[in-house]
Design a protein around this motif. Structure first.
Motif, PDB file in Angstrom:
ATOM      1  N   PHE A  73       0.808  -1.222   0.000  1.00  0.00           N
ATOM      2  CA  PHE A  73       0.000   0.000   0.000  1.00  0.00           C
ATOM      3  C   PHE A  73       0.838   1.268   0.000  1.00  0.00           C
ATOM      4  CE2 PHE A  73      -0.432  -2.218   4.179  1.00  0.00           C
ATOM      5  CZ  PHE A  73       0.425  -1.437   4.952  1.00  0.00           C
ATOM      6  N   PHE A  74       2.152   1.164   0.222  1.00  0.00           N
ATOM      7  CA  PHE A  74       3.011   2.341   0.072  1.00  0.00           C
ATOM      8  C   PHE A  74       3.087   2.783  -1.391  1.00  0.00           C
ATOM      9  CE2 PHE A  74       4.799   1.348   4.312  1.00  0.00           C
ATOM     10  CZ  PHE A  74       4.793   2.625   4.854  1.00  0.00           C
ATOM     11  N   SER A  75       2.697   1.891  -2.294  1.00  0.00           N
ATOM     12  CA  SER A  75       2.725   2.225  -3.720  1.00  0.00           C
ATOM     13  C   SER A  75       1.332   2.328  -4.328  1.00  0.00           C
ATOM     14  CB  SER A  75       3.539   1.173  -4.495  1.00  0.00           C
ATOM     15  OG  SER A  75       4.876   1.147  -4.052  1.00  0.00           O
ATOM     16  N   TYR A  76       0.289   2.324  -3.500  1.00  0.00           N
ATOM     17  CA  TYR A  76      -1.057   2.531  -4.014  1.00  0.00           C
ATOM     18  C   TYR A  76      -1.232   3.986  -4.419  1.00  0.00           C
ATOM     19  CZ  TYR A  76      -2.679  -1.936  -1.947  1.00  0.00           C
ATOM     20  OH  TYR A  76      -2.870  -3.255  -1.632  1.00  0.00           O
ATOM     21  N   ASP A  77      -2.135   4.238  -5.364  1.00  0.00           N
ATOM     22  CA  ASP A  77      -2.514   5.609  -5.690  1.00  0.00           C
ATOM     23  C   ASP A  77      -3.360   6.176  -4.561  1.00  0.00           C
ATOM     24  OD1 ASP A  77      -1.180   5.758  -8.061  1.00  0.00           O
ATOM     25  OD2 ASP A  77      -2.909   5.259  -9.313  1.00  0.00           O
ATOM     26  N   VAL A  78      -3.421   7.508  -4.514  1.00  0.00           N
ATOM     27  CA  VAL A  78      -4.110   8.152  -3.396  1.00  0.00           C
ATOM     28  C   VAL A  78      -5.600   7.830  -3.365  1.00  0.00           C
ATOM     29  CG1 VAL A  78      -4.514  10.312  -4.627  1.00  0.00           C
ATOM     30  CG2 VAL A  78      -4.353  10.333  -2.143  1.00  0.00           C
ATOM     31  N   HIS A  79      -6.219   7.588  -4.532  1.00  0.00           N
ATOM     32  CA  HIS A  79      -7.641   7.263  -4.532  1.00  0.00           C
ATOM     33  C   HIS A  79      -7.902   5.833  -4.056  1.00  0.00           C
ATOM     34  CE1 HIS A  79      -6.371   5.673  -8.421  1.00  0.00           C
ATOM     35  NE2 HIS A  79      -7.491   4.996  -8.495  1.00  0.00           N
ATOM     36  N   GLU A  80      -6.838   5.103  -3.749  1.00  0.00           N
ATOM     37  CA  GLU A  80      -6.960   3.763  -3.183  1.00  0.00           C
ATOM     38  C   GLU A  80      -6.649   3.779  -1.688  1.00  0.00           C
ATOM     39  OE1 GLU A  80      -5.367   2.002  -7.458  1.00  0.00           O
ATOM     40  OE2 GLU A  80      -4.020   2.207  -5.737  1.00  0.00           O
ATOM     41  N   ALA A  81      -6.831   4.939  -1.070  1.00  0.00           N
ATOM     42  CA  ALA A  81      -6.527   5.119   0.348  1.00  0.00           C
ATOM     43  C   ALA A  81      -7.380   4.194   1.203  1.00  0.00           C
ATOM     44  CB  ALA A  81      -6.766   6.576   0.747  1.00  0.00           C
ATOM     45  N   LEU A  82      -6.933   3.995   2.440  1.00  0.00           N
ATOM     46  CA  LEU A  82      -7.626   3.116   3.382  1.00  0.00           C
ATOM     47  C   LEU A  82      -8.651   3.913   4.180  1.00  0.00           C
ATOM     48  CD1 LEU A  82      -7.972   0.451   4.900  1.00  0.00           C
ATOM     49  CD2 LEU A  82      -6.009   1.097   6.330  1.00  0.00           C
ATOM     50  N   HIS A  83      -9.927   3.568   4.026  1.00  0.00           N
ATOM     51  CA  HIS A  83     -11.006   4.221   4.765  1.00  0.00           C
ATOM     52  C   HIS A  83     -11.188   3.496   6.096  1.00  0.00           C
ATOM     53  CE1 HIS A  83     -12.716   6.687   1.363  1.00  0.00           C
ATOM     54  NE2 HIS A  83     -11.807   5.933   0.762  1.00  0.00           N
ATOM     55  N   LEU A  84     -11.070   4.233   7.188  1.00  0.00           N
ATOM     56  CA  LEU A  84     -11.089   3.638   8.517  1.00  0.00           C
ATOM     57  C   LEU A  84     -12.423   3.856   9.229  1.00  0.00           C
ATOM     58  CD1 LEU A  84      -7.594   4.882   9.756  1.00  0.00           C
ATOM     59  CD2 LEU A  84      -8.147   2.585   8.943  1.00  0.00           C
ATOM     60  N   SER A  85     -12.849   2.855   9.986  1.00  0.00           N
ATOM     61  CA  SER A  85     -13.960   3.060  10.908  1.00  0.00           C
ATOM     62  C   SER A  85     -13.449   3.875  12.086  1.00  0.00           C
ATOM     63  CB  SER A  85     -14.498   1.713  11.399  1.00  0.00           C
ATOM     64  OG  SER A  85     -13.540   1.085  12.249  1.00  0.00           O
ATOM     65  N   ASP A  86     -14.340   4.372  12.920  1.00  0.00           N
ATOM     66  CA  ASP A  86     -13.927   5.149  14.087  1.00  0.00           C
ATOM     67  C   ASP A  86     -13.032   4.328  15.009  1.00  0.00           C
ATOM     68  OD1 ASP A  86     -15.348   7.310  13.163  1.00  0.00           O
ATOM     69  OD2 ASP A  86     -17.093   6.959  14.433  1.00  0.00           O
TER      70      ASP A  86
END
Length: 302
Positions: A123-136
């Protein structure tokens, strides 16, 4: 807009350029994003760093990584590796954005176990639109890890500091890997569409004769067409099917090779060239590794 790319090779240089206080540790720093004021003079300036970064922000912050712009209205986690290009697309006022950014130099982990495994965290090489969405809950857990690191780099550095910091970073990255797997699972329907598109593009590539002209396609060929980074697509395929992109391509080649071996009278070498192999013995080696027989043995047996 300044077209030159400015390099930020170290933590101290990062603090100097953006007028942060002197870092408490030479190889790692955690920045409170709410205290990061970005004046207009930095807009459009491109930067590349010698640092890894992990960032949690609560909304769009006007940053662009590679070809894509960070443009979310909720907290997400983004990762960047040394050498990636980023730029500021709009000024940022104090307290406009909430969150944190963690930067660390590769030397911090070079002689630690994490140093030999850092490249496994794709994930250090993922594009920014592939960011990780976190729950609270996930966001709190990740932020607690960062808090432990902050305590360590704020205290006096001793013989245990590097081990504790590296271990905490590794825990953070392993949590992110777990949460990315959850994200892949919750997006399964969309991911299935991507897998279908991948196979369609692979078949079209073969039908066009591109195997013989250009050789087997690489992961970036498909990534560009489905608008994902190569690493993200490869991880998605592995999660959805159990096979990497390379496995899918090789299995496709073997399937076509079996058809050609039985349907045509061309030599094994001619079939190898048609499938994109400059050296037929590489084709024979791949075929045997997948089927247990050489191409000629397969032809003779059927």
């Amino acid at each position: 807009m300044n077209s030159e790319i400015q390099n930020i090779p170290s933590i101290s240089k990062l603090h100097e350029i953006f007028n942060f206080e002197k870092p408490t540790h030479p190889l790692i720093s955690i920045i409170d994003v709410s205290k990061w004021e970005i004046p207009a003079k930095y807009v459009g300036v491109k930067y590349t760093t010698g640092l890894y970064s992990i960032a949690l922000k609560d909304k769009s912050c006007g940053l662009q990584y590679g070809r894509n712009t960070y443009d979310f209205n909720e907290g997400v986690l983004i990762f960047t590796a040394p050498g990636q290009v980023s730029s500021v697309m709009k000024p940022q006022a104090l307290n406009e954005i909430q969150g944190w950014m963690l930067f660390f130099h590769p030397d911090l982990i070079r002689n630690m176990p994490l140093g030999s495994t850092i490249e496994d965290y794709n994930f250090f090489s993922y594009d920014v639109h592939e960011a990780l969405h976190l729950s609270d809950t996930e966001q709190k857990t990740i932020t607690d890890c960062v808090g432990l690191i902050q305590q360590e780099i704020s205290a006096r550095i001793d013989n245990h500091s590097q081990t504790v910091i590296s271990s905490s970073l590794e825990l953070l990255l392993n949590l992110a890997r777990r949460y990315y797997e959850r994200q892949f699972n919750t997006r399964s329907a969309r991911n299935s569409d991507v897998v279908s598109q991948f196979h369609t593009y692979l078949g079209d590539y073969y039908k066009s004769g591109s195997f013989g002209e250009l050789g087997p396609p690489g992961i970036e060929y498909f990534a560009d067409r489905v608008h994902l980074s190569g690493n993200y697509l490869s991880d998605l395929l592995k999660k959805e099917t159990g096979y990497s992109a390379k496995d899918h391509i090789n299995n496709f080649i073997i399937d076509k090779a079996k058809t050609l071996l039985l349907a045509e009278s061309n030599s094994v070498s001619e079939i190898a060239y048609k499938l994109g192999f400059n050296y037929p013995h590489y084709f024979s080696r791949l075929f045997k590794s997948k089927t247990g027989m050489t191409p000629q043995e397969y032809r003779d047996a059927n």
